[in-house]
Design a protein around this motif. Structure first.
Motif, PDB file in Angstrom:
ATOM      1  N   SER A   2       0.824  -1.207   0.000  1.00 57.29           N
ATOM      2  CA  SER A   2       0.000   0.000   0.000  1.00 57.29           C
ATOM      3  C   SER A   2       0.859   1.258   0.000  1.00 57.29           C
ATOM      4  O   SER A   2       1.929   1.311   0.627  1.00 57.29           O
ATOM      5  CB  SER A   2      -0.910   0.027   1.231  1.00 57.29           C
ATOM      6  OG  SER A   2      -1.769  -1.080   1.235  1.00 57.29           O
ATOM      7  N   ASP A   5       1.134   7.865   3.088  1.00 56.38           N
ATOM      8  CA  ASP A   5       1.275   9.320   3.022  1.00 56.38           C
ATOM      9  C   ASP A   5       2.422   9.819   3.881  1.00 56.38           C
ATOM     10  O   ASP A   5       3.110  10.781   3.534  1.00 56.38           O
ATOM     11  CB  ASP A   5      -0.011  10.006   3.491  1.00 56.38           C
ATOM     12  CG  ASP A   5      -1.227   9.546   2.720  1.00 56.38           C
ATOM     13  OD1 ASP A   5      -1.129   9.418   1.495  1.00 56.38           O
ATOM     14  OD2 ASP A   5      -2.267   9.317   3.371  1.00 56.38           O
ATOM     15  N   ARG A  29      -1.772   6.208   6.217  1.00 53.10           N
ATOM     16  CA  ARG A  29      -2.357   6.283   4.874  1.00 53.10           C
ATOM     17  C   ARG A  29      -3.790   6.781   4.980  1.00 53.10           C
ATOM     18  O   ARG A  29      -4.603   6.181   5.670  1.00 53.10           O
ATOM     19  CB  ARG A  29      -2.324   4.923   4.186  1.00 53.10           C
ATOM     20  CG  ARG A  29      -2.908   4.911   2.772  1.00 53.10           C
ATOM     21  CD  ARG A  29      -2.700   3.563   2.119  1.00 53.10           C
ATOM     22  NE  ARG A  29      -3.238   3.532   0.779  1.00 53.10           N
ATOM     23  CZ  ARG A  29      -4.483   3.151   0.464  1.00 53.10           C
ATOM     24  NH1 ARG A  29      -5.306   2.744   1.419  1.00 53.10           N
ATOM     25  NH2 ARG A  29      -4.888   3.150  -0.785  1.00 53.10           N
ATOM     26  N   GLN A  30      -4.084   7.901   4.331  1.00 55.59           N
ATOM     27  CA  GLN A  30      -5.428   8.467   4.266  1.00 55.59           C
ATOM     28  C   GLN A  30      -6.073   8.606   5.648  1.00 55.59           C
ATOM     29  O   GLN A  30      -7.215   8.227   5.862  1.00 55.59           O
ATOM     30  CB  GLN A  30      -6.309   7.623   3.340  1.00 55.59           C
ATOM     31  CG  GLN A  30      -5.833   7.651   1.892  1.00 55.59           C
ATOM     32  CD  GLN A  30      -6.715   6.844   0.965  1.00 55.59           C
ATOM     33  OE1 GLN A  30      -7.624   6.131   1.397  1.00 55.59           O
ATOM     34  NE2 GLN A  30      -6.465   6.964  -0.333  1.00 55.59           N
ATOM     35  N   GLY A  31      -5.302   9.158   6.586  1.00 50.27           N
ATOM     36  CA  GLY A  31      -5.824   9.469   7.906  1.00 50.27           C
ATOM     37  C   GLY A  31      -5.913   8.301   8.858  1.00 50.27           C
ATOM     38  O   GLY A  31      -6.391   8.457   9.986  1.00 50.27           O
ATOM     39  N   ARG A  32      -5.450   7.128   8.429  1.00 48.13           N
ATOM     40  CA  ARG A  32      -5.471   5.938   9.279  1.00 48.13           C
ATOM     41  C   ARG A  32      -4.060   5.379   9.415  1.00 48.13           C
ATOM     42  O   ARG A  32      -3.200   5.592   8.555  1.00 48.13           O
ATOM     43  CB  ARG A  32      -6.379   4.864   8.679  1.00 48.13           C
ATOM     44  CG  ARG A  32      -7.842   5.267   8.563  1.00 48.13           C
ATOM     45  CD  ARG A  32      -8.613   4.914   9.808  1.00 48.13           C
ATOM     46  NE  ARG A  32     -10.017   5.313   9.712  1.00 48.13           N
ATOM     47  CZ  ARG A  32     -10.976   4.872  10.521  1.00 48.13           C
ATOM     48  NH1 ARG A  32     -10.683   4.020  11.485  1.00 48.13           N
ATOM     49  NH2 ARG A  32     -12.213   5.286  10.398  1.00 48.13           N
ATOM     50  N   TYR A 500      -7.534   5.524  13.830  1.00 46.48           N
ATOM     51  CA  TYR A 500      -7.287   6.903  13.419  1.00 46.48           C
ATOM     52  C   TYR A 500      -5.813   7.260  13.623  1.00 46.48           C
ATOM     53  O   TYR A 500      -5.213   6.877  14.642  1.00 46.48           O
ATOM     54  CB  TYR A 500      -8.109   7.888  14.257  1.00 46.48           C
ATOM     55  CG  TYR A 500      -9.600   7.824  14.102  1.00 46.48           C
ATOM     56  CD1 TYR A 500     -10.198   7.587  12.876  1.00 46.48           C
ATOM     57  CD2 TYR A 500     -10.433   8.024  15.203  1.00 46.48           C
ATOM     58  CE1 TYR A 500     -11.573   7.547  12.732  1.00 46.48           C
ATOM     59  CE2 TYR A 500     -11.819   7.995  15.085  1.00 46.48           C
ATOM     60  CZ  TYR A 500     -12.381   7.747  13.848  1.00 46.48           C
ATOM     61  OH  TYR A 500     -13.746   7.723  13.724  1.00 46.48           O
ATOM     62  N   ASP A 529      -6.142  12.721  12.176  1.00 44.47           N
ATOM     63  CA  ASP A 529      -6.464  12.287  10.824  1.00 44.47           C
ATOM     64  C   ASP A 529      -5.247  12.373   9.896  1.00 44.47           C
ATOM     65  O   ASP A 529      -5.374  12.637   8.705  1.00 44.47           O
ATOM     66  CB  ASP A 529      -7.612  13.125  10.255  1.00 44.47           C
ATOM     67  CG  ASP A 529      -8.461  12.342   9.252  1.00 44.47           C
ATOM     68  OD1 ASP A 529      -8.742  11.168   9.521  1.00 44.47           O
ATOM     69  OD2 ASP A 529      -8.827  12.920   8.211  1.00 44.47           O
ATOM     70  N   GLY A 530      -4.067  12.182  10.480  1.00 43.73           N
ATOM     71  CA  GLY A 530      -2.843  12.212   9.687  1.00 43.73           C
ATOM     72  C   GLY A 530      -2.325  13.590   9.369  1.00 43.73           C
ATOM     73  O   GLY A 530      -1.377  13.734   8.583  1.00 43.73           O
TER      74      GLY A 530
END
Length: 538
Positions: A2, A5, A29-32, A500, A529-530
C-alpha cells in the motif's frame, strides 16, 4: 504494498495496544494507521511520495480524549470575565468592575468560576455586592461548579424575580432571614430564570468563538472531546466542519428537552462521521458539591437539614432512559452525591433488565454516570456489575478535596475515587468538565497519579493517597477508556493498524518522569487524521 502518506520513525511510541505496547515507527495512509512496528519494518512501506519524519526518539502517545466537556460554554468563557477560583470576593468584584468600566450601560457582564468556600467569608455573596460596582449592567456569574449563579439587582429585575417569586421545581432562589432574594440562584431551573434573558449568539458567532479554544485544545494534546452542551453547540461545530476548521473529533450528547426530537428523527448512537457523531441522552440527577446541592444519603456536616437537591426525579430518569434505550440511545446521568449515584444505579438496573428482555446486548448501550463524585460503600461494586461507565474527572478531586473533607467528613474516603471503580472492574473514562476545570489533560493525569492540587497541597503523600492511580491507568482513562465510552474502541484510543492517525508528540515520557513533573509535559505536536494541527513530530 500500500502507498503511504507519511512515516514517523525513530520514536518512543507507547501504542496502548496490548498486542504491541511499544514501537519506534508507524505508517499513515489516508488518515489511518497502516502499520506500527520497528523502523526497519515500517520503512519498507516508504514510497517516493511518502513524507518521512524523524521523531528523534521523542515520546508519542495516542491522541488524548476529554470525555466530559461543555464546549460552547468553554469557548465563551475565553471571552467573559474570569473569576475562576479567586481567593477573595474582592478580587472577583474588581474584575467585574473593570469589565463594567469598559462597556456600555445595559450590556450584560458574564463570568464564571467563583467559589465561596475559598473566600475568607466562606459564605455566598449577594446582589448588593455586585450592585456596588456594576449597578447599570445586568451581571450573571456562574459558580465554579456551574450549579449556582450570582446575579445583581439589574439581572433580577430583567428576569422579574422578586422576593415572592416561587422556587422552580429542582431549583432554589436563595433568600435571607427576612425572605429577600439574595442574588444567588441554585441549580439550572432557578439559574435559567435569569440566563434565558441573556442575548443569544448566532451559530456562526459561536463557531467563531470556538476557534481560540480549539487551538488551545490541540496545543495541550486533545484530539477528541465528548460534548455535553445543548444542540446550539452542535450547530456551531457543524459550521466549523463545513469550513474545514474543526480540529477535534466530537461525540455529541443532548439533554432531555431534545429527546423527543431525537427519537422522532431516528437518531441513534454513533450516527455521524469520523468528526462529529451522536452520543446519547444527558440527564441531571442532582446538584454539586460547591453549593451543597449534591444529593446525599446523610446530611452535610453542620447542616442537619440539608440533603441536597433532586434535579430530576428518579421515576422521570427511568422513564426517559427507557425511552432512549428503546430508540437506540445510551444515557449519561450526572450524579455527584451518594444518594444520587444510588438512584441512578437503581435506574440503570431496571434499564438493563428491560434491555435483557428486548435482547439488546449491553455493549450496544454505553450508559454512563457522570462524575460519581461520592459513592456509598454498599454501591461501589454496582457500576461494574451493570456495565456502567464511570465518567470521572480526576482534577475535580484535588480541586474539591478540602471542601469534601469539610462537608462530607469520613465519607470523603470514597469520593473522587476512580481507584475503587478500576479495582472492581468498571470501565472508566476521564475528562475535565471544562470550563469547570481547565481541559489540560496532563493536569488531570497529575491529579489522578499524585492526588495533589496544582499548588502542591496537601504535600508529597497527596490527598487520600489510597486512591492514587498509576500513570498507565491515568493515560488509559484519557484514551482507551474515553474511546470505549464513545463506542470507538476499534478506531480510537490506541495506535494500531486501521485506527485513526490521531497522536501527540511530547517533550518527555510520562511513563518515566517523576509524577510531579506531569504538569510540565509539553506537547510538541498534535496530529489528527494524519494532519499536524499543532507543531510536528520533528
Amino acid at each position: 504494498m500500500s502507498i503511504v502518506d507519511r512515516i514517523l520513525y525513530n520514536g518512543n511510541i507507547h501504542t496502548l495496544d496490548p498486542a504491541l505496547p511499544h514501537a519506534t515507527a508507524l505508517a499513515i495512509r489516508q488518515g489511518r494507521i497502516l502499520m506500527v512496528g520497528s523502523d526497519a519494518d515500517v520503512r519498507e512501506y516508504a514510497t517516493g511520495s511518502a513524507v518521512l519524519e524523524n521523531l528523534q526518539q521523542k515520546t508519542v502517545l495516542p491522541g488524548l480524549i476529554d470525555a466530559h466537556v461543555h464546549w460552547r460554554w468553554t469557548s465563551e468563557s475565553y471571552h467573559n470575565v474570569n473569576v475562576y477560583e479567586l481567593p477573595t470576593m474582592t478580587m472577583a468584584l474588581e474584575r467585574v468592575a473593570e469589565r463594567a468600566r469598559g462597556i456600555d450601560p445595559d450590556k450584560w457582564i458574564l463570568g464564571h468560576g467563583w467559589a465561596q468556600d475559598l473566600w475568607p467569608e466562606n459564605a455566598f455573596p449577594t446582589a448588593a455586592d455586585l450592585d456596588a460596582i456594576a449597578p447599570d449592567n445586568p451581571v450573571y456569574l456562574t459558580a465554579k461548579s456551574a450549579h449556582a449563579a450570582w446575579v445583581n439587582t439589574a439581572a433580577l429585575k430583567l428576569a422579574g424575580i422578586t422576593d415572592s417569586t416561587p422556587d422552580p421545581e429542582g431549583g432554589t432562589i436563595l433568600r435571607d432571614a427576612n425572605g429577600h432574594a439574595t442574588g444567588i440562584l441554585l441549580e439550572a431551573p432557578a439559574m435559567q430564570l435569569v440566563s434565558r434573558h441573556i442575548p443569544e449568539v448566532t451559530p456562526e458567532q459561536l463557531a467563531d468563538l470556538m476557534l481560540a479554544s480549539l487551538e488551545k485544545a490541540n496545543q495541550q494534546g486533545l484530539t477528541a472531546i465528548h460534548d455535553l452542551d445543548n444542540p446550539d453547540c452542535l450547530a456551531a461545530l457543524q459550521i466549523l466542519r463545513e469550513r474545514g476548521l474543526l480540529t477535534l473529533r466530537v461525540t455529541k450528547y443532548i439533554n432531555k428537552l431534545f429527546l423527543n426530537a431525537a427519537i422522532k428523527s431516528g437518531v441513534r448512537f454513533g450516527l455521524g462521521d469520523d468528526w462529529i457523531r451522536f452520543g446519547g441522552l444527558k440527564l441531571f440527577a442532582d446538584g454539586a458539591l460547591g453549593p451543597h446541592t449534591a444529593l446525599m444519603i446523610e446530611p452535610y456536616a453542620g447542616e442537619p437539614d440539608n440533603y441536597g437537591i433532586v434535579v430530576t426525579a428518579k421515576d422521570e430518569m427511568l422513564e426517559m432512559a427507557l425511552r432512549a434505550t428503546r430508540a437506540g440511545l445510551p444515557t449519561a446521568i450526572h450524579a455527584i452525591g451518594d444518594q444520587a449515584v444510588r438512584d441512578v444505579l437503581d435506574v440503570f438496573e431496571q434499564v438493563r433488565e428491560e434491555e435483557a428482555r428486548l435482547r439488546i446486548p449491553r455493549e450496544d448501550r454505553r450508559h454512563r454516570i457522570e462524575h460519581v463524585q461520592i459513592i456509598h460503600p454498599d454501591d461501589v461494586h454496582r457500576l461494574a456489575e451493570l456495565d456502567i461507565i464511570a465518567s470521572m474527572q480526576p482534577i475535580h478531586g484535588t480541586s474539591d478535596a478540602q471542601v469534601a473533607d469539610m462537608v462530607w467528613g469520613d465519607r470523603a474516603a470514597l469520593s473522587y475515587n476512580a481507584r475503587v471503580q478500576i479495582d472492581h472492574g468498571a470501565a472508566v473514562a476521564f475528562g475535565s468538565d471544562s470550563p469547570i476545570e481547565p481541559f489540560n489533560p496532563f493536569m488531570g493525569m497529575y491529579a489522578a497519579v499524585t492526588r495533589r492540587h496544582i499548588n502542591g497541597w496537601p504535600g508529597p503523600e497527596g490527598w487520600r493517597p489510597d486512591a492514587k492511580l498509576t500513570i498507565d491507568e491515568a493515560i488509559r482513562g484519557f484514551t482507551v477508556g474515553a474511546a470505549y465510552a464513545a463506542g470507538l474502541e476499534d478506531q480510537q484510543g490506541m495506535l494500531a493498524p486501521d485506527y485513526y492517525a490521531d497522536l501527540i508528540v511530547l517533550d518527555r515520557d510520562p511513563y518515566t518522569i517523576d509524577p510531579n513533573d506531569l504538569l510540565n509535559v509539553g506537547v510538541l505536536g498534535t496530529m489528527i487524521d494524519g494532519v499536524w494541527y499543532h507543531g510536528s513530530g520533528e
